[in-house]
Scaffold this motif. Structure first.
Motif, PDB file in Angstrom:
ATOM      1  N   ALA A  78      30.651  16.327  10.593  1.00 26.19           N
ATOM      2  CA  ALA A  78      30.688  17.306   9.509  1.00 26.19           C
ATOM      3  C   ALA A  78      32.079  17.914   9.330  1.00 26.19           C
ATOM      4  CB  ALA A  78      29.668  18.406   9.773  1.00 26.19           C
ATOM      5  N   ARG A  79      32.875  17.928  10.363  1.00 22.61           N
ATOM      6  CA  ARG A  79      34.210  18.527  10.245  1.00 22.61           C
ATOM      7  C   ARG A  79      35.313  17.498   9.960  1.00 22.61           C
ATOM      8  NH1 ARG A  79      36.975  18.189  15.209  1.00 22.61           N
ATOM      9  NH2 ARG A  79      35.670  17.872  17.050  1.00 22.61           N
ATOM     10  N   GLN A  80      34.922  16.270   9.660  1.00 21.20           N
ATOM     11  CA  GLN A  80      35.919  15.261   9.305  1.00 21.20           C
ATOM     12  C   GLN A  80      36.276  15.355   7.825  1.00 21.20           C
ATOM     13  OE1 GLN A  80      37.272  13.351  11.839  1.00 21.20           O
ATOM     14  NE2 GLN A  80      35.936  14.711  13.026  1.00 21.20           N
ATOM     15  N   ASP A  81      37.544  15.416   7.527  1.00 26.05           N
ATOM     16  CA  ASP A  81      38.015  15.477   6.139  1.00 26.05           C
ATOM     17  C   ASP A  81      38.294  14.057   5.643  1.00 26.05           C
ATOM     18  OD1 ASP A  81      39.068  16.037   3.698  1.00 26.05           O
ATOM     19  OD2 ASP A  81      40.806  17.183   4.430  1.00 26.05           O
ATOM     20  N   MET A  82      37.286  13.441   5.068  1.00 21.31           N
ATOM     21  CA  MET A  82      37.404  12.043   4.676  1.00 21.31           C
ATOM     22  C   MET A  82      38.351  11.843   3.503  1.00 21.31           C
ATOM     23  SD  MET A  82      33.517  10.640   5.219  1.00 21.31           S
ATOM     24  CE  MET A  82      34.027   8.946   4.981  1.00 21.31           C
ATOM     25  N   GLU A  83      38.542  12.856   2.684  1.00 16.20           N
ATOM     26  CA  GLU A  83      39.424  12.725   1.530  1.00 16.20           C
ATOM     27  C   GLU A  83      40.870  12.479   1.935  1.00 16.20           C
ATOM     28  OE1 GLU A  83      38.864  12.490  -1.762  1.00 16.20           O
ATOM     29  OE2 GLU A  83      36.781  12.314  -1.133  1.00 16.20           O
ATOM     30  N   GLN A  84      41.238  12.925   3.127  1.00 18.57           N
ATOM     31  CA  GLN A  84      42.617  12.778   3.591  1.00 18.57           C
ATOM     32  C   GLN A  84      42.826  11.533   4.450  1.00 18.57           C
ATOM     33  OE1 GLN A  84      44.875  14.904   2.308  1.00 18.57           O
ATOM     34  NE2 GLN A  84      43.101  15.755   1.232  1.00 18.57           N
ATOM     35  N   MET A  85      41.776  10.768   4.680  1.00 18.78           N
ATOM     36  CA  MET A  85      41.870   9.620   5.583  1.00 18.78           C
ATOM     37  C   MET A  85      42.431   8.390   4.892  1.00 18.78           C
ATOM     38  SD  MET A  85      38.285   9.829   7.711  1.00 18.78           S
ATOM     39  CE  MET A  85      37.941  11.167   8.837  1.00 18.78           C
TER      40      MET A  85
END
Length: 290
Positions: A78-85
């Motif tokens: 839940a705390r992973q920022d996928m938009e920046q990956m």
């Protein structure tokens, strides 16, 4: 339902597990457990929490029966920022979501049958992809396998084949740079994976090229002329030969065992004395091909 690349990976890992004695199984599971953080993510080579290594750790945990806390896993994702990956870490995070569902019950095959199409970020929107090239064999492999797992079909097969031809090397194999005169194992395996998934693993000159570059030690090098073979190139090459139902030219058993450390993990090369969950994954994958 046709087996996706991920299903074939899991089948091969399960086969590798069956090759282990009880003592070896416990030793490998203990090593995997030692790489886990307090929040049930996994560490990279520097000992830092990393979503890419977490994918390998969660896959190994699922196959080896290492217990993980699904509540901690849920919080971690839940705390992973996928938009920046970048593409690699984005794909890893998407697959971590699938592994979490597996940990909650079920099998990978039935999970893929059950889920509906999952929305994924368009390939063109990633700021970083392997080799800075959306069409390189490795980029296309990561993207295609992600589309398979999220139930998206590939409608432009001929366009994919045409784009891969730009990376084909005269004499066999592929490179990740168009027009290159030197094939690499990574690019060749990736291109063969894409072609196999789209064309039912039909025998071709490039899978025979891959078979032919195996060294007498049983291992595969990253490229012709590399100083020594490595476990990543060996495991992925053996896996792709298995997908095409082509036997390796030499038995890789001794090569694989030589990379198995007393810790229970696997080393990248014979010159290294440390391991991590990524190379332990490749070790188990390689065991499942023999």
């Amino acid at each position: 339902m046709k087996d996706t690349l991920s299903i074939q990976l899991f089948k091969t890992l399960q086969k590798g597990k069956k090759k282990l004695s009880e003592e070896a199984l416990h030793r490998m599971a203990d090593f995997v457990n030692s790489q886990r953080t307090d929040v049930d993510s996994f560490m990279n080579k520097s000992g830092m929490e990393d979503i890419y290594y977490t994918l390998f750790g969660w896959m190994l945990s699922y196959v080896l029966g290492v217990p993980l806390d699904t509540k901690k896993m849920t919080v971690y994702l839940a705390r992973q920022d996928m938009e920046q990956m970048d593409l690699i870490h984005y794909a890893a995070c998407m697959r971590c979501r699938m592994i979490l569902s597996l940990m909650k019950g079920g099998t990978f095959r039935f999970l893929l049958k059950r889920i509906s199409s999952v929305e994924v970020k368009p390939l063109s929107e990633f700021n970083s992809v392997p080799h800075n090239d959306l069409l390189s064999p490795y980029s296309q492999y990561i993207w295609l396998s992600l589309l398979e797992d999220t139930r998206h079909s590939i409608n432009n097969k001929e366009a994919v084949f045409d784009s891969l031809s730009e990376y084909h090397v005269p004499g066999g194999g592929f490179a990740n740079v168009p027009g290159s005169e030197r094939a690499t194992t990574n690019a060749t395996v990736a291109a063969l994976a894409v072609r196999g998934a789209l064309a039912n693993y039909s025998k071709n000159e490039d899978i025979l090229y891959l078979q032919g570059i195996q060294e007498k030690t049983g291992g595969f090098s990253a490229a012709i002329g590399s100083p020594l073979p490595d476990l990543l190139s060996t495991a992925t090459s053996l896996f792709m030969l298995k997908c095409y139902e082509i036997k390796p030219a030499f038995s890789p058993s001794h090569f694989i065992e030589a990379h198995w450390l007393d810790t229970g993990g696997f080393s990248a090369t014979l010159l290294e004395e440390n391991s991590d969950v990524e190379y332990t994954f490749y070790g188990l994958l390689a065991l499942g091909t023999v």
